[in-house]
Every structure is written in structure tokens, then in C-alpha cells.
Design a protein around this motif. Structure first.
Motif, mmCIF file in Angstrom:
data_model
loop_
_atom_site.group_PDB
_atom_site.id
_atom_site.type_symbol
_atom_site.label_atom_id
_atom_site.label_comp_id
_atom_site.label_asym_id
_atom_site.label_seq_id
_atom_site.Cartn_x
_atom_site.Cartn_y
_atom_site.Cartn_z
ATOM 1 N N CYS A 26 -28.658 26.190 -12.712
ATOM 2 C CA CYS A 26 -29.733 25.197 -12.829
ATOM 3 C C CYS A 26 -31.112 25.834 -12.668
ATOM 4 C CB CYS A 26 -29.540 24.080 -11.806
ATOM 5 S SG CYS A 26 -28.160 22.989 -12.207
ATOM 6 N N GLU A 27 -31.207 26.885 -11.858
ATOM 7 C CA GLU A 27 -32.490 27.560 -11.654
ATOM 8 C C GLU A 27 -33.025 28.206 -12.930
ATOM 9 O OE1 GLU A 27 -31.460 30.148 -8.438
ATOM 10 O OE2 GLU A 27 -32.200 28.743 -6.931
ATOM 11 N N MET A 28 -32.178 28.408 -13.913
ATOM 12 C CA MET A 28 -32.620 29.030 -15.169
ATOM 13 C C MET A 28 -33.491 28.089 -15.990
ATOM 14 S SD MET A 28 -29.273 31.222 -16.433
ATOM 15 C CE MET A 28 -28.426 29.787 -17.018
ATOM 16 N N PHE A 29 -33.466 26.803 -15.663
ATOM 17 C CA PHE A 29 -34.196 25.812 -16.445
ATOM 18 C C PHE A 29 -35.354 25.259 -15.628
ATOM 19 C CE2 PHE A 29 -29.747 25.862 -17.676
ATOM 20 C CZ PHE A 29 -29.861 26.153 -19.024
ATOM 21 N N GLN A 30 -36.477 25.026 -16.288
ATOM 22 C CA GLN A 30 -37.679 24.582 -15.594
ATOM 23 C C GLN A 30 -37.793 23.059 -15.467
ATOM 24 O OE1 GLN A 30 -39.650 26.693 -13.923
ATOM 25 N NE2 GLN A 30 -38.083 28.156 -14.563
ATOM 26 N N ASP A 31 -36.872 22.327 -16.078
ATOM 27 C CA ASP A 31 -36.920 20.873 -15.975
ATOM 28 C C ASP A 31 -36.837 20.462 -14.506
ATOM 29 O OD1 ASP A 31 -36.795 20.397 -18.853
ATOM 30 O OD2 ASP A 31 -34.715 21.092 -18.675
ATOM 31 N N ALA A 32 -37.569 19.408 -14.147
ATOM 32 C CA ALA A 32 -37.605 18.956 -12.753
ATOM 33 C C ALA A 32 -36.209 18.589 -12.249
ATOM 34 C CB ALA A 32 -38.555 17.770 -12.608
ATOM 35 N N GLU A 36 -34.284 20.255 -9.089
ATOM 36 C CA GLU A 36 -33.786 19.407 -8.007
ATOM 37 C C GLU A 36 -32.292 19.635 -7.794
ATOM 38 O OE1 GLU A 36 -33.958 16.550 -4.928
ATOM 39 O OE2 GLU A 36 -35.504 17.742 -5.915
ATOM 40 N N CYS A 37 -31.553 19.766 -8.877
ATOM 41 C CA CYS A 37 -30.124 20.045 -8.791
ATOM 42 C C CYS A 37 -29.887 21.371 -8.065
ATOM 43 C CB CYS A 37 -29.500 20.076 -10.185
ATOM 44 S SG CYS A 37 -27.725 20.432 -10.165
ATOM 45 N N ALA A 38 -30.656 22.390 -8.418
ATOM 46 C CA ALA A 38 -30.516 23.705 -7.777
ATOM 47 C C ALA A 38 -30.773 23.601 -6.283
ATOM 48 C CB ALA A 38 -31.470 24.705 -8.408
ATOM 49 N N LYS A 39 -31.807 22.877 -5.913
ATOM 50 C CA LYS A 39 -32.144 22.694 -4.506
ATOM 51 C C LYS A 39 -30.993 22.023 -3.757
ATOM 52 C CE LYS A 39 -35.220 19.931 -1.670
ATOM 53 N NZ LYS A 39 -36.247 18.895 -1.729
ATOM 54 N N ILE A 40 -30.464 20.965 -4.324
ATOM 55 C CA ILE A 40 -29.373 20.234 -3.684
ATOM 56 C C ILE A 40 -28.111 21.087 -3.619
ATOM 57 C CG2 ILE A 40 -27.855 18.230 -3.923
ATOM 58 C CD1 ILE A 40 -30.371 16.743 -5.044
ATOM 59 N N CYS A 41 -27.850 21.850 -4.664
ATOM 60 C CA CYS A 41 -26.671 22.726 -4.653
ATOM 61 C C CYS A 41 -26.780 23.791 -3.572
ATOM 62 C CB CYS A 41 -26.464 23.357 -6.027
ATOM 63 S SG CYS A 41 -25.810 22.198 -7.240
ATOM 64 N N HIS A 42 -27.973 24.338 -3.370
ATOM 65 C CA HIS A 42 -28.164 25.317 -2.294
ATOM 66 C C HIS A 42 -27.910 24.665 -0.933
ATOM 67 C CE1 HIS A 42 -29.447 28.877 -4.404
ATOM 68 N NE2 HIS A 42 -30.422 28.233 -5.031
#
Length: 53
Positions: A26-32, A36-42
């Protein structure tokens, strides 16, 4: 977890790996919503690591 299974820690470690892989993707994409998905996954990965301890 509730039944104190001997497999629970291993499952939590695998879940943490899956969450980290999802976050990296998810971090590869700049869409908000991807960020947010990357943050929650971490966050999820961190909680899974705690449960595996």
C-alpha cells in the motif's frame, strides 16, 4: 488465543508478516486511502507481534 492454543503465537507471527507485506504494498501508492491502509496494517502488525510474544 482464548483456548491457549500452542499454535496461537505462530499464527500471530504469520499475521504480522501478512500485515507488513500489505503495508509495504500500500505504501507504493500515494492515494490517501492506500496510505491509511498502510498505517493501519503497520499498527495491526505491531499488535500481532505483541500477541505472539
Amino acid at each position: 488465543m482464548a483456548s491457549n492454543s500452542t499454535f496461537a503465537p505462530a499464527l500471530c507471527r504469520v499475521c504480522a508478516e501478512v500485515c507488513e507485506a500489505c503495508a509495504k504494498h500500500c505504501e507504493m501508492f500515494q492515494d490517501a486511502h492506500c496510505q491509511e491502509c498502510a498505517k493501519i496494517c503497520h499498527q495491526c502488525a505491531e499488535e500481532c507481534r505483541k500477541m505472539s510474544a
